[in-house]
Scaffold this motif. Structure first.
Motif, mmCIF file in Angstrom:
data_model
loop_
_atom_site.group_PDB
_atom_site.id
_atom_site.type_symbol
_atom_site.label_atom_id
_atom_site.label_comp_id
_atom_site.label_asym_id
_atom_site.label_seq_id
_atom_site.Cartn_x
_atom_site.Cartn_y
_atom_site.Cartn_z
ATOM 1 N N SER A 128 0.828 -1.208 0.000
ATOM 2 C CA SER A 128 0.000 0.000 0.000
ATOM 3 C C SER A 128 0.864 1.261 0.000
ATOM 4 O O SER A 128 0.606 2.209 -0.760
ATOM 5 N N HIS A 129 1.887 1.272 0.817
ATOM 6 C CA HIS A 129 2.772 2.440 0.853
ATOM 7 C C HIS A 129 3.550 2.586 -0.455
ATOM 8 O O HIS A 129 3.725 3.703 -0.955
ATOM 9 N N ARG A 130 3.999 1.452 -1.007
ATOM 10 C CA ARG A 130 4.751 1.521 -2.264
ATOM 11 C C ARG A 130 3.864 1.972 -3.416
ATOM 12 O O ARG A 130 4.291 2.756 -4.274
ATOM 13 N N PHE A 131 2.616 1.506 -3.456
ATOM 14 C CA PHE A 131 1.701 1.893 -4.521
ATOM 15 C C PHE A 131 1.426 3.394 -4.475
ATOM 16 O O PHE A 131 1.406 4.062 -5.518
ATOM 17 N N CYS A 132 1.231 3.924 -3.293
ATOM 18 C CA CYS A 132 0.981 5.364 -3.153
ATOM 19 C C CYS A 132 2.216 6.171 -3.528
ATOM 20 O O CYS A 132 2.100 7.258 -4.132
ATOM 21 N N THR A 133 3.391 5.670 -3.208
ATOM 22 C CA THR A 133 4.625 6.365 -3.559
ATOM 23 C C THR A 133 4.822 6.418 -5.068
ATOM 24 O O THR A 133 5.286 7.440 -5.607
ATOM 25 N N CYS A 134 4.450 5.347 -5.762
ATOM 26 C CA CYS A 134 4.623 5.286 -7.214
ATOM 27 C C CYS A 134 3.551 6.046 -7.979
ATOM 28 O O CYS A 134 3.748 6.357 -9.166
ATOM 29 N N VAL A 143 -5.808 2.248 0.529
ATOM 30 C CA VAL A 143 -5.317 1.208 -0.379
ATOM 31 C C VAL A 143 -5.253 -0.138 0.347
ATOM 32 O O VAL A 143 -5.572 -1.176 -0.225
ATOM 33 N N TYR A 144 -4.872 -0.111 1.609
ATOM 34 C CA TYR A 144 -4.838 -1.335 2.416
ATOM 35 C C TYR A 144 -6.225 -1.973 2.476
ATOM 36 O O TYR A 144 -6.381 -3.183 2.286
ATOM 37 N N VAL A 145 -7.249 -1.167 2.722
ATOM 38 C CA VAL A 145 -8.625 -1.670 2.780
ATOM 39 C C VAL A 145 -9.051 -2.239 1.425
ATOM 40 O O VAL A 145 -9.658 -3.312 1.338
ATOM 41 N N LEU A 146 -8.715 -1.520 0.357
ATOM 42 C CA LEU A 146 -9.092 -1.974 -0.982
ATOM 43 C C LEU A 146 -8.402 -3.297 -1.331
ATOM 44 O O LEU A 146 -8.999 -4.170 -1.960
ATOM 45 N N CYS A 147 -7.143 -3.441 -0.925
ATOM 46 C CA CYS A 147 -6.418 -4.685 -1.211
ATOM 47 C C CYS A 147 -7.061 -5.876 -0.501
ATOM 48 O O CYS A 147 -7.230 -6.954 -1.097
ATOM 49 N N TYR A 148 -7.424 -5.678 0.757
ATOM 50 C CA TYR A 148 -8.093 -6.761 1.476
ATOM 51 C C TYR A 148 -9.437 -7.086 0.821
ATOM 52 O O TYR A 148 -9.820 -8.261 0.705
ATOM 53 N N SER A 149 -10.153 -6.055 0.396
ATOM 54 C CA SER A 149 -11.434 -6.282 -0.281
ATOM 55 C C SER A 149 -11.239 -7.060 -1.570
ATOM 56 O O SER A 149 -12.037 -7.947 -1.908
ATOM 57 N N ALA A 190 -15.987 0.894 4.455
ATOM 58 C CA ALA A 190 -14.666 0.980 5.091
ATOM 59 C C ALA A 190 -13.793 2.063 4.479
ATOM 60 O O ALA A 190 -12.909 2.601 5.155
ATOM 61 N N ALA A 191 -14.022 2.371 3.199
ATOM 62 C CA ALA A 191 -13.242 3.407 2.509
ATOM 63 C C ALA A 191 -14.209 4.460 1.973
ATOM 64 O O ALA A 191 -14.647 4.378 0.823
ATOM 65 N N HIS A 192 -14.525 5.435 2.798
ATOM 66 C CA HIS A 192 -15.582 6.398 2.466
ATOM 67 C C HIS A 192 -15.193 7.321 1.321
ATOM 68 O O HIS A 192 -16.063 7.752 0.545
ATOM 69 N N ASN A 193 -13.919 7.651 1.188
ATOM 70 C CA ASN A 193 -13.495 8.646 0.194
ATOM 71 C C ASN A 193 -13.356 8.079 -1.214
ATOM 72 O O ASN A 193 -13.151 8.843 -2.163
ATOM 73 N N VAL A 194 -13.447 6.765 -1.352
ATOM 74 C CA VAL A 194 -13.278 6.143 -2.670
ATOM 75 C C VAL A 194 -14.593 6.218 -3.432
ATOM 76 O O VAL A 194 -15.665 5.922 -2.891
ATOM 77 N N SER A 195 -14.518 6.624 -4.692
ATOM 78 C CA SER A 195 -15.736 6.795 -5.483
ATOM 79 C C SER A 195 -16.371 5.463 -5.827
ATOM 80 O O SER A 195 -15.697 4.420 -5.895
ATOM 81 N N GLU A 196 -17.666 5.510 -6.079
ATOM 82 C CA GLU A 196 -18.412 4.297 -6.430
ATOM 83 C C GLU A 196 -17.949 3.741 -7.764
ATOM 84 O O GLU A 196 -17.855 2.519 -7.947
ATOM 85 N N ASP A 197 -17.631 4.623 -8.728
ATOM 86 C CA ASP A 197 -17.171 4.159 -10.043
ATOM 87 C C ASP A 197 -15.844 3.407 -9.941
ATOM 88 O O ASP A 197 -15.651 2.377 -10.590
ATOM 89 N N PHE A 198 -14.939 3.925 -9.132
ATOM 90 C CA PHE A 198 -13.632 3.290 -8.983
ATOM 91 C C PHE A 198 -13.778 1.891 -8.370
ATOM 92 O O PHE A 198 -13.165 0.930 -8.831
ATOM 93 N N VAL A 199 -14.595 1.779 -7.340
ATOM 94 C CA VAL A 199 -14.817 0.476 -6.713
ATOM 95 C C VAL A 199 -15.485 -0.481 -7.699
ATOM 96 O O VAL A 199 -15.183 -1.680 -7.733
ATOM 97 N N ASN A 242 -5.031 7.073 0.182
ATOM 98 C CA ASN A 242 -3.894 7.096 1.092
ATOM 99 C C ASN A 242 -3.536 5.642 1.400
ATOM 100 O O ASN A 242 -4.291 4.728 1.041
ATOM 101 N N PRO A 243 -2.394 5.380 2.041
ATOM 102 C CA PRO A 243 -2.019 3.984 2.299
ATOM 103 C C PRO A 243 -3.076 3.188 3.059
ATOM 104 O O PRO A 243 -3.268 1.994 2.783
ATOM 105 N N ASP A 244 -3.786 3.825 3.986
ATOM 106 C CA ASP A 244 -4.821 3.104 4.728
ATOM 107 C C ASP A 244 -5.975 2.704 3.819
ATOM 108 O O ASP A 244 -6.497 1.576 3.907
#
Length: 320
Positions: A240-246, A261-267, A296-305, A257-259
């Motif tokens: 998650s941290h590496r993905f955000c850095t890149c 992305v962490y939630v999205l990866c688990y999902s 769990a990830a309120h700021n992520v848009s519905e289209d992206f998910v 943010n890394p948190d």
């Protein structure tokens, strides 16, 4: 040089086969077979290699016939390297007995070493007089087999031969560019050497990659454990941290943010299991996935998910 440079048409191939069969028949090498009507039929000559290669070799020999093994020097260098890359250390030594110049061709052994073990500390050292890449190839092969039985002993073997130095970045590069290491043993080693794991993660470049595709690439190099636990959480956190850095622009535009992305990866991992497991009868729908993820990830848009769901549905498991 590609195969297209010496590829023959089907008609030319047939003519070449007939010509070779005639020559074998003149020498007594041809055989007669009787068909159903009682007439003699000529058996087409069988080659251990295709008419394309036969024509190439005969052209390079000046049209002369030659018995025995194919001389690798008669083949294009790219084709010779490709053939030899399928051999292990023992077979290569045996091949060196057949092709006399093979065992003394240091450029060939150097290419085989670097194509299989892309990075070794010894490559950057000033080589002593009398250094042999053939001997290095055998040592690399022996060390890889040792690693696949016991990772710590394998790394110790490489260090004792001066092939690797005991530095996390050097060890990470060796692992990243090597094809011969068993992924189960590698997972055990990385779980014990978190400093090497940190350096290995930084070697990945996830710039401009869609999140599920980046996660698949990550798990191709660093295999996920079979069960959930602290090691899996560590892997996802580092990813998650590496993905955000890149992807700073993507993170900014999507509010990630890394948190998050962490939630999205688990999902994505849970969705992958849900959609691919034969034991799950009621598969999660796209609407359910969007609703559960956005809780769990309120700021992520519905289209992206929604695009995340489509990727897993069409391509498959992120950690297969």
């Amino acid at each position: 040089m590609g195969q297209a440079l010496w590829r023959l048409s089907p008609r030319q191939q047939q003519q070449l086969q007939e010509e070779l069969a005639d020559q074998l028949a003149e020498r007594g090498g041809g055989k007669q077979e009787h068909g159903r009507d009682g007439g003699a039929q000529r058996r087409t000559a069988q080659h251990c290699y295709s008419p394309d290669i036969y024509h190439l070799l005969r052209t390079r020999r000046g049209g002369k016939e030659q018995s025995g093994f194919i001389d690798l020097e008669m083949l294009p260098p790219e084709l010779g390297i490709t053939i030899l890359s399928y051999l292990n250390a023992t077979d290569l030594c045996l091949a060196g007995c057949v092709w006399q110049d093979l065992g003394n061709d240091e450029y060939l052994w150097q290419g085989l070493c670097k194509s299989t073990w892309g990075h070794c500390s010894i490559y950057n050292k000033r080589l002593r007089a009398g250094f042999s890449y053939r001997r290095l190839y055998l040592q690399l092969d022996e060390g890889s087999l040792t690693f696949n039985a016991n990772p710590q002993e394998g790394i110790s073997y490489f260090m004792s031969k001066g092939i690797l130095v005991d530095h996390p970045k050097e060890l990470a590069k060796f692992i990243f560019y090597t094809r011969r290491l068993n992924w189960k043993m590698l997972r055990i080693y990385l779980d014990e050497r978190r400093d090497v794991l940190d350096e290995l993660v930084t070697l990945h470049n996830f710039s401009n990659q869609f999140l599920p595709n980046a996660l698949r690439e990550f798990f191709r190099h660093i295999h996920a454990p079979e069960e959930r636990g602290e090691y899996l959480e560590t892997l996802i956190t580092k990813f998650s941290h590496r993905f955000c850095t890149c992807n700073p622009a993507l993170v900014r535009d999507l509010g990630l943010n890394p948190d998050a992305v962490y939630v999205l990866c688990y999902s994505l991992i849970l969705l992958s299991i849900d959609l691919t497991s034969p034991h799950v009868k009621n598969k999660m729908s796209k609407r359910e996935f969007i609703r559960n993820t956005r809780r769990a990830a309120h700021n992520v848009s519905e289209d992206f998910v929604g695009h995340l769901y489509d990727n897993i549905y069409l391509i498959g498991h992120v950690a297969a």
